[in-house]
Design an enzyme around this catalytic site. Structure first.
Site, mmCIF file in Angstrom:
data_model
loop_
_atom_site.group_PDB
_atom_site.id
_atom_site.type_symbol
_atom_site.label_atom_id
_atom_site.label_comp_id
_atom_site.label_asym_id
_atom_site.label_seq_id
_atom_site.Cartn_x
_atom_site.Cartn_y
_atom_site.Cartn_z
ATOM 1 C CB SER A 66 -3.778 41.734 5.194
ATOM 2 O OG SER A 66 -4.875 41.138 5.884
ATOM 3 N N GLY A 74 0.823 -1.205 0.000
ATOM 4 C CA GLY A 74 0.000 0.000 0.000
ATOM 5 C C GLY A 74 0.855 1.252 0.000
ATOM 6 C CB THR A 91 -7.693 -2.926 12.398
ATOM 7 O OG1 THR A 91 -7.681 -2.559 11.017
ATOM 8 C CG2 THR A 91 -8.129 -1.748 13.246
ATOM 9 C CG HIS A 149 1.387 3.988 13.821
ATOM 10 N ND1 HIS A 149 1.732 5.011 14.689
ATOM 11 C CD2 HIS A 149 0.075 3.735 14.033
ATOM 12 C CE1 HIS A 149 0.655 5.349 15.399
ATOM 13 N NE2 HIS A 149 -0.356 4.588 15.023
ATOM 14 C CB SER A 162 -3.086 -9.462 -2.337
ATOM 15 O OG SER A 162 -2.823 -8.074 -2.420
#
Length: 339
Positions: free
Chosen positions: A251, A26, A84, A108, A51
């Protein structure tokens, strides 16, 4: 100030004679695999039988194996699967094929930190987390640059850290700079950022602003431009120059509204709710609820996503973006990362 590791601190020769497996093809998986391959490493791909990514990976020149076989053949295994789905894949395909001295790598820390995956003690467990999506990791690498990355060692010591640094170098991270963290810090801060600022906070703020203007009688087109379209300009300025640098570029009227009205909107009540969200992450409540949602078939998850797709800002945005020839023409229907 944390030490920043660069190319000189990492040695790709550590992968000489070794096989690296990327499980999943992925967003992050394909980028890591291609970058490492072009850095001279031997990379194979592990995918489940049937897959849709199998022909894609083969077309890119990779040898593709079923997940368990890829784990068996590899020395370093990157688990590039959704958070998951890692637990089931670990029990069925990864764990039975692990042997002493192999290295498990994650981008992760969710599965390790919240113990949905409990690795054996005789393997290295490390993290290499580029701070950008896979397509940017890939693009920056092909342009001779890199995306900054985090590394962490959960178990394995100095040798494991060398492997993490080599992997970070192979994907281009050390070109930009690599910082060491730990699984707890990366996981909890990453989830907090996603939920309260980058995704959850940002989308809720944009939708609320759009609703307030439309409900007050202003056109949806004007509401879209002011609450969503121009957001990128401001975020780009903050990304390049910081908040103070962004303020230098707008601004005086915009600055005055920023510093006087902004804190009334994002006030102490918001901060209090942010702290509550952080507590849910730290205690594992969020992880537990998310795993439960996954096991229950994603019912609430899918319902909330569908509700978001029907928000008025989506129809208005689709119409206005069609008038902007520089915008990529994409449909969100049926789009999902391939694993």
């Amino acid at each position: 100030m944390a030490k920043v590791y660069t190319d000189k601190d990492a040695d790709l020769s550590i992968f000489k004679g070794k096989t690296l497996a990327v499980l999943g093809f992925g967003s992050q998986g394909h980028a890591h695999a291609l970058n490492l391959k072009e850095s001279g490493a031997k990379v194979i791909i592990g995918l489940y039988k049937g897959s849709k990514s199998i022909p894609v990976a083969k077309e890119k020149g990779f040898e593709v194996y079923e997940t368990g076989e890829a784990v068996k053949k590899a020395d370093v295994i990157f688990v590039a699967l959704p958070d998951t789905k890692q637990a089931a894949a670990f029990e069925k395909d990864i764990k039975p094929n692990l042997s002493k001295g192999k290295t498990l790598l994650f981008s992760h820390g969710f599965a390790i930190h919240f113990k949905t995956v409990v690795p054996p003690k005789d393997v290295n467990v490390i993290m290499v987390a580029p701070k950008g999506p896979g397509h940017i990791v890939r693009r920056q690498y092909t342009e001779g640059k890199g995306v900054p990355a985090l590394i962490a060692v959960y178990q394995g010591g100095k040798e494991a850290k060398k492997i993490a640094l080599a992997w970070a170098k192979g994907v281009g991270g050390t070109r930009a700079g690599v910082i060491e963290t730990d699984f707890k810090e990366e996981t909890e801060t990453d989830l907090f950022g996603e939920q309260t600022v980058l995704c959850g906070g940002c989308t809720a703020l944009v939708q609320a602003g759009f609703e307030v203007l439309v409900e007050a009688g202003y056109s949806p087109e004007m509401a879209y431009f002011e609450c969503l379209h121009e957001l990128k300009l401001i975020v780009d300025l903050m990304n390049e120059k910081g908040i103070a640098g962004m303020r230098f570029s707008i601004s005086e009227t915009a600055k005055w509204g920023d510093i006087t009205v902004g804190p009334k909107i994002i006030d102490s009540g918001v901060k209090k709710r942010m702290k509550a969200a952080l507590k849910d992450i730290q205690t594992g409540k969020f992880a537990k609820d998310w795993v439960k949602e996954y096991k229950g078939g994603y019912k609430k998850y899918n319902a909330l996503l569908k509700k978001g797709e029907k928000h008025g800002i989506e129809k208005t945005g689709e119409k206005l973006r069609s008038l902007m020839p520089w915008m990529p023409k994409r449909s969100i229907k049926g789009v999902q990362a391939a694993y």
